[in-house]
Design a protein around this motif. Structure first.
Motif, PDB file in Angstrom:
ATOM      1  N   GLY A  76       0.748  -0.971   0.046  1.00 54.72           N
ATOM      2  CA  GLY A  76      -0.078  -0.123  -0.414  1.00 54.72           C
ATOM      3  C   GLY A  76       1.212   1.173  -0.020  1.00 54.72           C
ATOM      4  O   GLY A  76       2.057   1.407  -0.159  1.00 54.72           O
ATOM      5  N   LYS A  77       0.627   2.204   0.635  1.00 55.04           N
ATOM      6  CA  LYS A  77       0.900   3.936   0.705  1.00 55.04           C
ATOM      7  C   LYS A  77       1.261   4.016   1.885  1.00 55.04           C
ATOM      8  O   LYS A  77      -0.685   4.667   2.670  1.00 55.04           O
ATOM      9  CB  LYS A  77       0.435   5.057  -0.638  1.00 55.04           C
ATOM     10  N   VAL A  78       2.285   4.544   1.924  1.00 55.86           N
ATOM     11  CA  VAL A  78       2.007   5.265   3.327  1.00 55.86           C
ATOM     12  C   VAL A  78       1.483   6.582   3.954  1.00 55.86           C
ATOM     13  O   VAL A  78       1.015   7.168   3.130  1.00 55.86           O
ATOM     14  CB  VAL A  78       3.960   5.888   3.793  1.00 55.86           C
ATOM     15  N   THR A  79       0.384   6.647   5.228  1.00 59.49           N
ATOM     16  CA  THR A  79       0.163   7.564   5.751  1.00 59.49           C
ATOM     17  C   THR A  79       0.664   8.460   6.764  1.00 59.49           C
ATOM     18  O   THR A  79       0.265  10.028   7.119  1.00 59.49           O
ATOM     19  CB  THR A  79      -1.343   7.280   5.754  1.00 59.49           C
ATOM     20  N   GLU A  80       1.407   7.811   6.970  1.00 65.31           N
ATOM     21  CA  GLU A  80       2.207   8.499   8.345  1.00 65.31           C
ATOM     22  C   GLU A  80       2.877   7.470   9.223  1.00 65.31           C
ATOM     23  O   GLU A  80       3.046   6.737   8.931  1.00 65.31           O
ATOM     24  CB  GLU A  80       0.929   8.492   9.815  1.00 65.31           C
ATOM     25  N   VAL A  81       4.868   8.321   9.511  1.00 64.32           N
ATOM     26  CA  VAL A  81       5.944   7.401  10.222  1.00 64.32           C
ATOM     27  C   VAL A  81       5.965   8.489  11.196  1.00 64.32           C
ATOM     28  O   VAL A  81       5.810   8.878  11.135  1.00 64.32           O
ATOM     29  CB  VAL A  81       7.054   7.998   9.028  1.00 64.32           C
ATOM     30  N   GLY A  82       6.530   7.352  11.796  1.00 62.76           N
ATOM     31  CA  GLY A  82       6.522   7.781  13.118  1.00 62.76           C
ATOM     32  C   GLY A  82       8.003   9.104  13.953  1.00 62.76           C
ATOM     33  O   GLY A  82       8.610   8.728  12.408  1.00 62.76           O
ATOM     34  N   SER A  83       8.373   9.386  14.309  1.00 64.23           N
ATOM     35  CA  SER A  83       9.131  10.813  14.662  1.00 64.23           C
ATOM     36  C   SER A  83      10.944   9.515  14.645  1.00 64.23           C
ATOM     37  O   SER A  83      11.268  11.090  13.866  1.00 64.23           O
ATOM     38  CB  SER A  83       9.042  11.882  16.210  1.00 64.23           C
ATOM     39  N   LYS A  84      11.069   9.013  13.919  1.00 67.23           N
ATOM     40  CA  LYS A  84      12.269   8.130  14.446  1.00 67.23           C
ATOM     41  C   LYS A  84      12.172   7.484  12.767  1.00 67.23           C
ATOM     42  O   LYS A  84      13.521   6.627  13.338  1.00 67.23           O
ATOM     43  CB  LYS A  84      12.697   7.361  15.800  1.00 67.23           C
ATOM     44  N   VAL A  85      11.228   7.430  11.999  1.00 71.64           N
ATOM     45  CA  VAL A  85      11.561   6.548  10.810  1.00 71.64           C
ATOM     46  C   VAL A  85      12.314   7.502   9.567  1.00 71.64           C
ATOM     47  O   VAL A  85      12.470   8.157  10.119  1.00 71.64           O
ATOM     48  CB  VAL A  85      10.251   6.736  10.515  1.00 71.64           C
ATOM     49  N   GLN A  86      13.984   6.895   9.566  1.00 73.36           N
ATOM     50  CA  GLN A  86      14.424   6.813   8.716  1.00 73.36           C
ATOM     51  C   GLN A  86      14.416   6.614   7.140  1.00 73.36           C
ATOM     52  O   GLN A  86      14.825   6.761   6.332  1.00 73.36           O
ATOM     53  CB  GLN A  86      15.728   6.308   9.204  1.00 73.36           C
ATOM     54  N   LYS A  87      13.592   5.301   7.125  1.00 73.50           N
ATOM     55  CA  LYS A  87      13.051   4.842   5.658  1.00 73.50           C
ATOM     56  C   LYS A  87      12.676   4.981   4.978  1.00 73.50           C
ATOM     57  O   LYS A  87      12.130   5.174   3.700  1.00 73.50           O
ATOM     58  CB  LYS A  87      13.591   3.742   5.804  1.00 73.50           C
ATOM     59  N   PHE A  88      11.022   5.414   5.671  1.00 69.82           N
ATOM     60  CA  PHE A  88      10.413   5.861   4.484  1.00 69.82           C
ATOM     61  C   PHE A  88       9.713   7.277   5.110  1.00 69.82           C
ATOM     62  O   PHE A  88      10.008   7.651   5.914  1.00 69.82           O
ATOM     63  CB  PHE A  88       8.841   4.983   5.199  1.00 69.82           C
ATOM     64  N   LYS A  89       8.754   7.657   4.362  1.00 73.25           N
ATOM     65  CA  LYS A  89       8.155   8.839   4.033  1.00 73.25           C
ATOM     66  C   LYS A  89       6.787   8.860   3.679  1.00 73.25           C
ATOM     67  O   LYS A  89       6.682   7.559   3.348  1.00 73.25           O
ATOM     68  CB  LYS A  89       9.088   9.915   3.030  1.00 73.25           C
TER      69      LYS A  89
END
Length: 299
Positions: A76-89
């Motif tokens: 699917g497609k990303v709708t939200e990422v956590g504050s320390k996520v580095q690999k995705f947007k």
């Protein structure tokens, strides 16, 4: 009091769940956790149907708990990422396969082999690190730690990418690991279902000669004309089996039903490899003598 599956987490979710061994799926309201600092939340657009899902829905392996939301070929497609996520947007095309967690401290985890972690967490039908039940991709949203999320290339259609997350890696990995990926080698693929057709495509792309082995003669056209296999062998035809004895460098056996192994072993060359990737619900018999005589390896 234990919270219901619909209220144990903040994010509302809707999926299709099995409630018993009948195999019937019906709408199911549940919940996903909030996006943690290392989490990726994405809208599920496609989810493959793996034969494992059928086994689990009907509890054929004896480990299912209900309600059960299957699906571990999720994209699917990303709708939200956590504050320390580095690999995705937000907006990235992503997928989740068979795992959503591991201990991250054992030897397997330290060597990027989380799938062999003794405390690995399956994408559905398991207990997550916080003690709550995991639910799979037959649903509208997914939340997973970024370490268990895979980026899907922009030029790869999502519907085609989904099956690669289980059927794909299940066949590609042993071909590579056991050296059945060299141009000019001759490899047999047993079964032409979800795993089998992907195995044929990978093998041909690697330059391998492929013989599809099946009990169904009516799959010959699909195997040769559509998937590019070099030959087709009906396993119930004794003359065909006899003519092919000792000609294969390896076999990828994808069948998930009970079937005899000695006829397949007889097709292998000396030092050949029989790799089992199907998961029958009942144990298969493996006569050791046939392995010894051909110095073959069964895995």
């Amino acid at each position: 009091m234990v919270a219901s599956s619909e209220h144990e987490h903040p994010k509302k979710a809707l999926g299709w769940a099995a409630r018993d061994t009948s195999g019937v799926l019906s709408p199911f309201k549940f919940s996903r956790r909030e996006t943690g600092e290392k989490d990726v939340t994405f809208k599920v657009l496609f989810c493959g149907i793996c034969h494992s899902d059928l086994h689990m829905v009907k509890n054929e392996w004896g480990v299912s708990t209900y309600p059960l939301v299957p699906g571990h070929e999720i994209v699917g497609k990303v709708t939200e990422v956590g504050s320390k996520v580095q690999k995705f947007k937000v907006g990235d095309k992503v997928g989740v396969g068979c795992l959503v967690g591991s201990c991250k401290s054992c030897d397997s985890c330290a060597n990027d082999l989380e799938n062999y972690c003794p405390k690995s967490v399956q994408t559905y039908g398991a207990k997550y690190l916080d003690g709550t039940t995991t639910y799979g991709g037959y649903s509208d949203i997914m939340v997973a730690n970024e370490d268990f999320v895979i980026r899907i290339p922009d030029n790869l259609p999502l519907d085609g990418a989904a099956p690669l997350l289980c059927a794909g890696i299940t066949t590609y990995s042993p071909m590579r690991y056991f050296g059945l990926d060299k141009p000019g080698m001759h490899v047999g693929v047993v079964g032409l279902g979800g795993l089998g057709h992907v195995a044929v495509k990978f093998a041909k792309a690697l330059g391998v000669k492929v013989t599809v082995i099946s009990t169904s003669p009516n799959k010959k056209d699909e195997a040769i004309k559509h998937l590019g296999a070099d030959s087709f062998l009906v396993s119930r035809d004794q003359d065909q089996m006899q003519a092919t004895m000792g000609t294969l460098d390896g076999i990828i056996d994808t069948v998930s039903a009970a079937h005899p192994l000695p006829p397949l072993i007889s097709l292998l060359k000396v030092n050949g490899k029989l790799v089992m990737v199907g998961a029958p619900e009942k144990p298969l018999e493996l006569p050791v003598f046939s392995l010894i005589m051909g110095r073959t390896l069964s895995l």
